[in-house]
Design a protein around this motif. Structure first.
Motif, PDB file in Angstrom:
ATOM      1  N   SER A 116      44.179 -10.146 -25.832  1.00 37.39           N
ATOM      2  CA  SER A 116      43.981 -10.723 -24.050  1.00 37.39           C
ATOM      3  C   SER A 116      44.407 -10.176 -23.237  1.00 37.39           C
ATOM      4  O   SER A 116      44.788 -10.068 -21.681  1.00 37.39           O
ATOM      5  CB  SER A 116      43.802 -12.046 -24.985  1.00 37.39           C
ATOM      6  OG  SER A 116      44.501 -12.322 -24.756  1.00 37.39           O
ATOM      7  N   LEU A 117      45.905  -9.309 -23.630  1.00 35.59           N
ATOM      8  CA  LEU A 117      47.087  -8.999 -22.299  1.00 35.59           C
ATOM      9  C   LEU A 117      46.141  -7.281 -21.653  1.00 35.59           C
ATOM     10  O   LEU A 117      44.710  -6.948 -21.648  1.00 35.59           O
ATOM     11  CB  LEU A 117      47.948  -8.323 -23.483  1.00 35.59           C
ATOM     12  CG  LEU A 117      49.050  -9.471 -23.518  1.00 35.59           C
ATOM     13  CD1 LEU A 117      49.298  -8.683 -24.565  1.00 35.59           C
ATOM     14  CD2 LEU A 117      48.935 -10.519 -23.014  1.00 35.59           C
ATOM     15  N   ASP A 118      47.360  -7.127 -20.731  1.00 36.52           N
ATOM     16  CA  ASP A 118      46.536  -5.781 -20.138  1.00 36.52           C
ATOM     17  C   ASP A 118      45.326  -4.496 -21.361  1.00 36.52           C
ATOM     18  O   ASP A 118      45.689  -4.752 -22.019  1.00 36.52           O
ATOM     19  CB  ASP A 118      47.791  -4.968 -19.305  1.00 36.52           C
ATOM     20  CG  ASP A 118      48.303  -5.831 -18.022  1.00 36.52           C
ATOM     21  OD1 ASP A 118      48.141  -6.727 -18.195  1.00 36.52           O
ATOM     22  OD2 ASP A 118      49.330  -5.169 -18.242  1.00 36.52           O
ATOM     23  N   TYR A 119      44.166  -3.891 -20.335  1.00 34.73           N
ATOM     24  CA  TYR A 119      43.903  -3.094 -21.112  1.00 34.73           C
ATOM     25  C   TYR A 119      42.363  -3.543 -22.429  1.00 34.73           C
ATOM     26  O   TYR A 119      42.636  -2.317 -23.294  1.00 34.73           O
ATOM     27  CB  TYR A 119      44.838  -1.819 -21.445  1.00 34.73           C
ATOM     28  CG  TYR A 119      45.212  -1.655 -20.708  1.00 34.73           C
ATOM     29  CD1 TYR A 119      44.447  -0.569 -19.206  1.00 34.73           C
ATOM     30  CD2 TYR A 119      46.610  -1.602 -20.257  1.00 34.73           C
ATOM     31  CE1 TYR A 119      45.264  -0.195 -18.265  1.00 34.73           C
ATOM     32  CE2 TYR A 119      47.347  -0.560 -19.169  1.00 34.73           C
ATOM     33  CZ  TYR A 119      47.242  -0.666 -18.054  1.00 34.73           C
ATOM     34  OH  TYR A 119      47.465   0.876 -17.208  1.00 34.73           O
ATOM     35  N   ALA A 120      42.932  -5.387 -22.146  1.00 38.37           N
ATOM     36  CA  ALA A 120      42.610  -5.311 -23.252  1.00 38.37           C
ATOM     37  C   ALA A 120      40.385  -5.131 -23.727  1.00 38.37           C
ATOM     38  O   ALA A 120      39.798  -4.289 -24.517  1.00 38.37           O
ATOM     39  CB  ALA A 120      41.796  -7.152 -23.531  1.00 38.37           C
ATOM     40  N   ILE A 121      40.524  -4.548 -22.517  1.00 32.51           N
ATOM     41  CA  ILE A 121      38.602  -4.696 -21.898  1.00 32.51           C
ATOM     42  C   ILE A 121      38.045  -2.785 -22.397  1.00 32.51           C
ATOM     43  O   ILE A 121      38.161  -2.393 -23.558  1.00 32.51           O
ATOM     44  CB  ILE A 121      37.689  -4.489 -21.095  1.00 32.51           C
ATOM     45  CG1 ILE A 121      37.388  -6.565 -20.475  1.00 32.51           C
ATOM     46  CG2 ILE A 121      36.556  -4.338 -21.466  1.00 32.51           C
ATOM     47  CD1 ILE A 121      37.083  -7.079 -21.471  1.00 32.51           C
ATOM     48  N   PRO A 122      38.887  -1.685 -21.975  1.00 32.64           N
ATOM     49  CA  PRO A 122      39.201  -0.786 -21.669  1.00 32.64           C
ATOM     50  C   PRO A 122      39.603  -0.474 -23.901  1.00 32.64           C
ATOM     51  O   PRO A 122      38.724   0.158 -24.579  1.00 32.64           O
ATOM     52  CB  PRO A 122      40.153  -0.122 -20.899  1.00 32.64           C
ATOM     53  CG  PRO A 122      40.038  -0.980 -20.420  1.00 32.64           C
ATOM     54  CD  PRO A 122      39.778  -1.927 -20.549  1.00 32.64           C
ATOM     55  N   THR A 123      40.425  -0.909 -24.069  1.00 26.98           N
ATOM     56  CA  THR A 123      40.921  -1.043 -25.798  1.00 26.98           C
ATOM     57  C   THR A 123      40.045  -1.304 -26.524  1.00 26.98           C
ATOM     58  O   THR A 123      39.282  -0.635 -28.025  1.00 26.98           O
ATOM     59  CB  THR A 123      42.698  -1.289 -26.282  1.00 26.98           C
ATOM     60  OG1 THR A 123      42.580  -2.900 -25.840  1.00 26.98           O
ATOM     61  CG2 THR A 123      43.450  -0.537 -25.540  1.00 26.98           C
ATOM     62  N   ALA A 124      38.843  -1.970 -26.228  1.00 23.47           N
ATOM     63  CA  ALA A 124      38.202  -3.119 -27.123  1.00 23.47           C
ATOM     64  C   ALA A 124      37.177  -2.216 -27.369  1.00 23.47           C
ATOM     65  O   ALA A 124      36.005  -1.992 -28.081  1.00 23.47           O
ATOM     66  CB  ALA A 124      37.523  -4.563 -26.464  1.00 23.47           C
ATOM     67  N   ILE A 125      36.646  -1.294 -25.992  1.00 20.30           N
ATOM     68  CA  ILE A 125      35.435  -0.824 -26.056  1.00 20.30           C
ATOM     69  C   ILE A 125      35.624   0.539 -26.826  1.00 20.30           C
ATOM     70  O   ILE A 125      35.090   0.979 -27.511  1.00 20.30           O
ATOM     71  CB  ILE A 125      35.173  -0.437 -24.718  1.00 20.30           C
ATOM     72  CG1 ILE A 125      34.653  -1.254 -23.685  1.00 20.30           C
ATOM     73  CG2 ILE A 125      34.451   1.262 -24.436  1.00 20.30           C
ATOM     74  CD1 ILE A 125      34.439  -0.835 -22.275  1.00 20.30           C
ATOM     75  N   LEU A 126      36.759   1.371 -27.585  1.00 22.35           N
ATOM     76  CA  LEU A 126      37.368   1.509 -27.603  1.00 22.35           C
ATOM     77  C   LEU A 126      37.509   2.122 -29.597  1.00 22.35           C
ATOM     78  O   LEU A 126      36.579   2.598 -30.065  1.00 22.35           O
ATOM     79  CB  LEU A 126      38.769   2.603 -27.704  1.00 22.35           C
ATOM     80  CG  LEU A 126      39.651   3.511 -28.470  1.00 22.35           C
ATOM     81  CD1 LEU A 126      38.358   4.993 -28.436  1.00 22.35           C
ATOM     82  CD2 LEU A 126      40.986   3.762 -27.750  1.00 22.35           C
ATOM     83  N   VAL A 127      38.021   0.473 -29.654  1.00 21.54           N
ATOM     84  CA  VAL A 127      37.975   0.503 -31.403  1.00 21.54           C
ATOM     85  C   VAL A 127      36.115   0.144 -31.659  1.00 21.54           C
ATOM     86  O   VAL A 127      35.963   0.600 -32.546  1.00 21.54           O
ATOM     87  CB  VAL A 127      38.685  -1.029 -31.316  1.00 21.54           C
ATOM     88  CG1 VAL A 127      38.094  -1.763 -32.516  1.00 21.54           C
ATOM     89  CG2 VAL A 127      39.905  -1.037 -31.615  1.00 21.54           C
ATOM     90  N   GLY A 128      36.050  -0.966 -30.664  1.00 19.99           N
ATOM     91  CA  GLY A 128      34.443  -0.735 -31.218  1.00 19.99           C
ATOM     92  C   GLY A 128      33.366   0.685 -31.845  1.00 19.99           C
ATOM     93  O   GLY A 128      32.548   0.694 -31.996  1.00 19.99           O
ATOM     94  N   THR A 129      33.551   1.470 -30.203  1.00 17.75           N
ATOM     95  CA  THR A 129      33.222   3.104 -30.671  1.00 17.75           C
ATOM     96  C   THR A 129      33.616   3.584 -31.114  1.00 17.75           C
ATOM     97  O   THR A 129      32.397   4.644 -32.029  1.00 17.75           O
ATOM     98  CB  THR A 129      33.798   3.256 -29.602  1.00 17.75           C
ATOM     99  OG1 THR A 129      33.361   3.287 -28.156  1.00 17.75           O
ATOM    100  CG2 THR A 129      32.797   5.052 -29.139  1.00 17.75           C
TER     101      THR A 129
END
Length: 143
Positions: free
Chosen positions: A33-46
């Motif tokens: 839940s730190l910095d860049y959580a959303i962009p890295t989550a999108i990458l992992v999900g992709t």
């Protein structure tokens, strides 16, 4: 296989990959839940959705039964490359919805809309550039 059956399976597999994608994102966000959580989550999900969709498309949509590391490497590379533009569409919708509404539900709605548009385009690209070896495929299956 009829075009109606192919469309039905493709939609079902897109839904499976979308659920896996969003599930992986939620898992990532639960762990990180730190910095860049959303962009890295999108990458992992992709990445999770990409691998699942590749396997389902290869064997069930395009009925391509050629195996081997060299073949899978080449095809997966082409499959991923064909998905670059469509992934940009998906990411653009998801992240834009996140920026505008700042809620998980709206971010995921953006993801679903972006994935639906992307998958429709990607089917045509895969058909033409990734799994386009019909005569070669028939000879491999017949032997």
């Amino acid at each position: 296989m009829s075009s109606v059956r192919i469309a039905g399976l493709y939609i079902a597999f897109a839904i499976v990959a979308t659920i896996a994608n969003l599930g992986a994102q939620r898992m990532w966000l639960g762990l990180y839940s730190l910095d860049y959580a959303i962009p890295t989550a999108i990458l992992v999900g992709t990445l999770v959705g990409l691998v699942i969709k590749y396997v389902l498309d290869k064997y069930f949509i395009f009925q391509d039964f050629r195996d081997g590391l060299e073949n899978h490497s080449r095809q997966f590379s082409l499959y991923a490359l064909a998905g670059v533009a469509t992934t940009a569409i998906f990411w653009g919708f998801e992240y834009t919805f996140h920026l505008i509404w700042q809620t998980q539900q709206m971010r995921e709605l953006g993801a679903v809309i972006g994935l639906a548009i992307g998958y429709a385009i990607k089917y045509r690209l895969d058909q033409r550039f990734v799994f386009n070896t019909e005569p070669e495929r028939r000879s491999k299956v017949a032997t």
